[in-house]
Structures are given as C-alpha cells and as structure tokens.
Design an enzyme around this catalytic site. Structure first.
Site, PDB file in Angstrom:
ATOM      1  CD  GLU A  39      -2.943  -0.838  -0.124  1.00 27.21           C
ATOM      2  OE1 GLU A  39      -3.026   0.273  -0.657  1.00 27.21           O
ATOM      3  OE2 GLU A  39      -3.522  -1.845  -0.571  1.00 27.21           O
ATOM      4  CE1 TYR A 122      -6.540   3.253   0.019  1.00 29.28           C
ATOM      5  CE2 TYR A 122      -4.200   3.089   0.512  1.00 29.28           C
ATOM      6  CZ  TYR A 122      -5.308   2.683  -0.211  1.00 29.28           C
ATOM      7  OH  TYR A 122      -5.182   1.698  -1.145  1.00 29.28           O
ATOM      8  CG  ASP A 140      -7.368   4.701  -3.330  1.00 30.67           C
ATOM      9  OD1 ASP A 140      -8.584   4.558  -3.605  1.00 30.67           O
ATOM     10  OD2 ASP A 140      -6.467   4.010  -3.839  1.00 30.67           O
TER      11      ASP A 140
END
Ligand code: SF4
Length: 347
Positions: A39, A122, A140
């Site tokens: 990520e 996030y 996102d």
C-alpha cells in the site's frame, strides 16, 4: 438512495472481483507487513512499476524486524526510483515501534495501526480490512472516483469532508468479506472505472446501480478543485568531475529529499563566470566548463527549474565528497531531480 446503492455494491462487486482480480504478488497472502508495504509503494506509483520493487524489498528485508534494523542508506537504496523517501523512513520508524512495543507482532486494532508513524486513515483501513477482516474502508482517489460516479456526486473529491463522508457511507455497507470488498473497490477503480479515460461501463458489474452511467455524467466525474500553482524555484546544479571522481553532497536529515545524496547546487541561476567563482571560493581548482543545460523537476508543491553546468576540475576540495561512478551507483541514492543530470555526465 445513496445508502441503498452502496448496500447493493458488495453483491455486485465480490463475484466480479473473484473472477477478474489481477494476479499481484501482494495478494498471495494477507500478511500485514506485506499489505502495508504494497500500500505504501502503490501510493503515487503504478502497479507494474511496484511489482519488482516489492519483490526485491521483501527478499532483502523479509520481516518487520529486518526493516527495523536496516541502515538508512541501504533502505533508501532499496527504495531508489520510487521517490517520496519519507515514506520508507516512516516505515522504518513504524517497524521499530512494532518491534519495541508489540514484540515484532503487527498490531491488530485500527487505532493502534493508525498511531504508527506514517500510517494514515487510508493505509490503516486497508490493513485492517484486508488482513483482519474489519469493516474499515480504504478510501483513496480510485475509490472516491468510483463512488462519485456511482452516486452521481459532483462534490470535489479533494475536500477532506467528502473523503470522510464516503468513508462513513462505505463503512455502513461493509460485508463480512471485508478484505475482498476493499480490494474489489480498488480493483474496479484501477481498471474498469479507471482514471484519465472514459469508464468501461459495458464491462462493469455495477452498471445497473450506477447513477453516473444512467444519467450520462460518469465521464465528467469526479470533480476536483482547481489546482494551486506550484512555487517556482531556480537552482544551479554542478556536474563536477575531477579525474575519475564526481562531486556529491549529502542533503540535511530533515526537509525535502532528507538524507539523500545530491549533485552540488545553489539557489538561483548562475552565469558561467559566477559558477566558476562560486566553486573556486569553495576551494575547487577549475579547469573548464564543458556544457550547460536546463531541466525541470516537479514536487507536490514546488517546481524546480534546474540549470545544469557540466564542469571539469583540476583539483578537488573538501567542500564535497568525491565518488567514482561505481561508488555512486552502488552506495548513493540520487533523487530523480539530480539523476537526470547524472545520467548525462559523459555526454
Ligand atoms: Fe464506473 Fe461505469 Fe461502473 Fe459506473 S458503470 S461504476 S461509471 S465503470
């Protein structure tokens, strides 16, 4: 209405995701360290570019303990080319917290994960849903785009309040298969309902729910606020060679491009004479100017107009660190802004 549409989303998206998901190295397992790394790497970088970095990084540092103990230069070398080096610096700090406070075992609650250095809502949402099955959306740009189109919502997606609203709307419709749902939303936003092009609505499993599709507005969504102009800065960069060695300096440990190496530079746009006089004051005995050339580098808030001067010196000075080509390539991380001059060092 909005909530009703989103409640029907898992039923459309989950079967589609299982059938169509791309084969990606970070989807092989649900190990939090792996999901976290992917990520962070995927922020601002394309999936195809991340694949190689991800595999190399995990070969070099297979555990959180390895990351926590890794030296700064080696760490930045593993990250070289991805940019945004503060991300990997923060990952190391977070890994040290995990080792010291959690005995090396990744924390499992949303609040604990959110409190780690460099982890925002996030990333915490992605880790908690994908690794621990919690109903924590990871919102996102991709997800904001999909939701804007589904709900025909023209609120600018860069408003923090809109992100929070989407987060709350999605949290209320999370299914038991939380990890797959998070990844399905990301997948739809990265492929069928992608950025910078017409959405491929004919291939979309949510077409019958989508207000943007039904009203013909999908391609004009999402809406973004007008961008602020970037601050323009001029810099003069020296590609300075003495025999087989080149002059480099280390950037400060805080601020822009913290701790990385760079070619020597100075604010402003110096003439050739000013450049020679500047370097001679630093103790470099100059031989000649070889050529000049201009390049641009754009950061999030700043634009650098960079005026390069390629020079040859007859004597080094202590003002710089002098490295061979091989030393630069094997030990020093040169950010892209400077590397674009470095790659032309022999031209
Ligand atoms: Fe996006 Fe089209 Fe699917 Fe709506 S129908 S979510 S606009 S791809």
């Amino acid at each position: 209405m909005e909530q009703k549409i989103l409640e029907m989303l898992p039923g459309r998206l989950l079967p589609w995701y299982r059938e169509n998901k791309r084969d990606l190295p970070w989807r092989v397992d649900r190990e939090p360290y792996h999901v976290w790394l992917s990520e962070i790497m995927l922020q601002q970088t394309r999936v195809e570019a991340v694949r190689g970095y991800y595999t190399r990084f995990l070969q070099a540092l297979p555990t959180v303990e390895d990351l926590a103990a890794c030296g700064g230069d080696r760490l930045r070398k593993l990250w070289e080319g991805l940019g945004y080096y503060n991300r990997v610096n923060n990952m190391k700090k977070a890994a040290q917290v995990i080792v010291q406070h959690y005995g090396g075992r990744f924390p499992q609650t949303y609040d604990q994960i959110l409190a780690l250095p460099g982890v925002g809502v996030y990333t915490a949402g992605a880790i908690c849903s994908i690794c621990f099955g919690q109903p924590t959306p990871a919102v996102d740009g991709n997800v904001l785009r999909v939701v804007s189109r589904l709900l025909n919502d023209a609120t600018p997606i860069d408003h923090p309040a809109q992100r929070r609203r989407v987060q709350e709307l999605l949290a209320a419709c999370y299914p038991v298969e939380a990890g797959d749902f998070t990844q399905a939303l990301m997948e739809l936003g990265a492929t069928v309902c992608g950025p910078n092009r017409q959405p491929a609505c004919q291939d979309c499993p949510c077409r019958d729910l989508c207000l943007g599709y039904q009203k013909g507005t999908a391609a004009s969504l999402p809406v973004k606020s007008p961008k602020k102009a970037k601050r323009l800065e001029h810099r003069t960069v020296f590609i300075l060679r003495c025999g087989e060695r080149y002059a480099l300096t280390r950037r400060p440990e805080t601020g822009l491009l913290a701790g990385l190496w760079q070619l020597p530079d100075v604010e402003g746009c110096l003439t050739a004479e000013q450049a020679l006089s500047y370097l001679e004051k630093l103790g470099v005995r100059m031989k000649q100017i070889i050529r000049t050339g201009t390049k641009t580098h754009i950061f999030t808030h700043i634009k650098w107009e960079m005026h390069g001067i390629w020079l040859e010196a007859s004597q080094q000075s202590d003002a710089f660190c002098w490295m061979t080509e091989q030393e630069v390539e094997s030990q020093a991380v040169l950010p892209t802004a400077y590397r674009q001059f470095w790659v032309e060092r022999n031209m």
